[in-house]
Design an enzyme around this catalytic site. Structure first.
Site: not given
Length: 171
Positions: A86, A98, A134
């Site tokens: 979420e 990182g 991503y």
């Protein structure tokens, strides 16, 4: 990194910190005006009699640096549960160390340990740094899918409607 990074499950003591993180994330996402988060409700969602979400917190030394909130969903196509993120957030001053990768790696480990078929989340389409990050981890955008939402008054109206059964009209 001079301080060691550790990621731990959130505890009831962390609820005020989590609400602080929620507000910071909303500010970053330009959605602060939508935040209605209340500690008591978040505590119940995380630690009440029927928890519906879980959270992990990343800390550099003793300093909170980031967090993620997640829950299980289900894929009928895979007939397996999945893990849905979420929220995932790293404080701006802590980015580039990182921490986001480690949070996602921990969530992936949890998903694998729980035999989930997938790990998924949404990202705002304008958030190019997050999208690049991503993709660098192997995430694929789900083009062709659009999120829909019903909330507030439209949700109440929809819940109040009792549709007439099909096939019995005028009979």
């Amino acid at each position: 990194m001079t301080d060691s990074l550790r990621i731990d499950p959130a505890t009831p003591v962390d609820v005020p910190l989590l609400v602080e993180f929620i507000r910071e994330l909303a500010e970053y996402e330009r959605l602060a005006h939508e935040v209605r988060a209340k500690e008591v409700l978040l505590h119940d969602a995380l630690f009440g009699p029927r928890p519906v979400v879980e959270a992990i917190i990343a800390r550099l030394g003793d300093e909170p640096a980031g967090w993620a909130l997640y829950f299980h969903n289900f894929s009928t196509f895979l007939t397996r549960k999945g893990l849905y993120i979420e929220d995932l957030y790293v404080r701006p001053a802590k980015r580039g160390r990182g921490i986001g990768s480690r949070l996602l790696a921990e969530l992936a480990r949890i998903a694998i340990d729980r035999q989930c078929g997938r790990l998924e989340w949404t990202v705002l389409d304008w958030n190019e740094p997050a999208i690049r990050f991503y993709r660098s981890l192997g995430a694929e955008p789900m083009d062709g899918w659009t999120v829909h939402r019903v909330a507030g008054e439209p949700l109440r109206r929809l819940a109040a409607e009792v549709p007439e059964p099909r096939g019995n009209r005028g009979q």
